[in-house]
Design a protein around this motif. Sequence first.
Motif, PDB file in Angstrom:
ATOM      1  N   LEU A  50      18.090  10.075 -23.045  1.00  0.00           N
ATOM      2  CA  LEU A  50      17.747  10.215 -24.460  1.00  0.00           C
ATOM      3  C   LEU A  50      16.489  11.044 -24.596  1.00  0.00           C
ATOM      4  O   LEU A  50      15.810  11.343 -23.620  1.00  0.00           O
ATOM      5  CB  LEU A  50      17.562   8.844 -25.124  1.00  0.00           C
ATOM      6  CG  LEU A  50      16.426   7.956 -24.576  1.00  0.00           C
ATOM      7  CD1 LEU A  50      15.123   8.183 -25.324  1.00  0.00           C
ATOM      8  CD2 LEU A  50      16.827   6.508 -24.684  1.00  0.00           C
ATOM      9  N   ALA A  51      16.178  11.413 -25.821  1.00  0.00           N
ATOM     10  CA  ALA A  51      14.923  12.092 -26.129  1.00  0.00           C
ATOM     11  C   ALA A  51      14.491  11.605 -27.502  1.00  0.00           C
ATOM     12  O   ALA A  51      15.275  11.635 -28.427  1.00  0.00           O
ATOM     13  CB  ALA A  51      15.118  13.615 -26.142  1.00  0.00           C
ATOM     14  N   ASN A  52      13.374  11.053 -27.662  1.00  0.00           N
ATOM     15  CA  ASN A  52      12.143  11.058 -26.926  1.00  0.00           C
ATOM     16  C   ASN A  52      11.623   9.653 -26.642  1.00  0.00           C
ATOM     17  O   ASN A  52      10.925   9.461 -25.675  1.00  0.00           O
ATOM     18  CB  ASN A  52      11.064  11.803 -27.708  1.00  0.00           C
ATOM     19  CG  ASN A  52      11.387  13.285 -27.828  1.00  0.00           C
ATOM     20  OD1 ASN A  52      11.942  13.705 -28.822  1.00  0.00           O
ATOM     21  ND2 ASN A  52      11.084  14.028 -26.816  1.00  0.00           N
ATOM     22  N   ALA A  53      11.931   8.684 -27.492  1.00  0.00           N
ATOM     23  CA  ALA A  53      11.513   7.301 -27.271  1.00  0.00           C
ATOM     24  C   ALA A  53      12.581   6.380 -27.842  1.00  0.00           C
ATOM     25  O   ALA A  53      13.378   6.795 -28.683  1.00  0.00           O
ATOM     26  CB  ALA A  53      10.172   7.024 -27.930  1.00  0.00           C
ATOM     27  N   ALA A  54      12.600   5.126 -27.364  1.00  0.00           N
ATOM     28  CA  ALA A  54      13.641   4.192 -27.817  1.00  0.00           C
ATOM     29  C   ALA A  54      13.064   2.805 -28.044  1.00  0.00           C
ATOM     30  O   ALA A  54      12.150   2.379 -27.340  1.00  0.00           O
ATOM     31  CB  ALA A  54      14.756   4.109 -26.787  1.00  0.00           C
ATOM     32  N   GLU A  55      13.647   2.128 -29.019  1.00  0.00           N
ATOM     33  CA  GLU A  55      13.391   0.710 -29.247  1.00  0.00           C
ATOM     34  C   GLU A  55      14.741   0.021 -29.272  1.00  0.00           C
ATOM     35  O   GLU A  55      15.710   0.562 -29.812  1.00  0.00           O
ATOM     36  CB  GLU A  55      12.672   0.470 -30.577  1.00  0.00           C
ATOM     37  CG  GLU A  55      12.417  -1.011 -30.841  1.00  0.00           C
ATOM     38  CD  GLU A  55      11.690  -1.295 -32.147  1.00  0.00           C
ATOM     39  OE1 GLU A  55      11.184  -2.414 -32.291  1.00  0.00           O
ATOM     40  OE2 GLU A  55      11.641  -0.402 -33.005  1.00  0.00           O
ATOM     41  N   LEU A  56      14.816  -1.177 -28.687  1.00  0.00           N
ATOM     42  CA  LEU A  56      16.058  -1.950 -28.689  1.00  0.00           C
ATOM     43  C   LEU A  56      15.857  -3.243 -29.452  1.00  0.00           C
ATOM     44  O   LEU A  56      14.878  -3.956 -29.220  1.00  0.00           O
ATOM     45  CB  LEU A  56      16.510  -2.274 -27.264  1.00  0.00           C
ATOM     46  CG  LEU A  56      17.722  -3.200 -27.166  1.00  0.00           C
ATOM     47  CD1 LEU A  56      18.979  -2.530 -27.715  1.00  0.00           C
ATOM     48  CD2 LEU A  56      17.934  -3.685 -25.756  1.00  0.00           C
TER      49      LEU A  56
END
Length: 118
Positions: A50-56
């Motif tokens: 992915l790009a650029n950041a993730a929250e779950l």
Amino acid sequence: TITRPRHMIQLGDWCDMGYPFYAGQASYKQTIALPEACRGKTLTLSLGDLANAAELLVNDESMGRNILPPWTFNINPFNSQSTLTLEVRIINTPQNLFGPDRCPSGLFGPVDILVQDA
């Protein structure tokens, strides 16, 4: 260009999907049935690339944010439940607003739940 919101966001680069200048966040949400064979085991959600950041969020509870790979999250607190609602929030940078060189953004996948014996 502001367009009508999509009901489902496909995996891939937002720039290729018609959002080359988008800066912000998009959510990917899905409810899944957790098979009986997975319950009680060690569960890790892998987002692939992915790009650029993730929250779950799992069942509306934040499991944290990642700003660097590996793009994985421990989802063990939910390994006894039969149904999980997974929401992945991808946050990109404003780089595409400022220059001619576009920066890939989005969830590229593959998204998998990795199961290990506890």
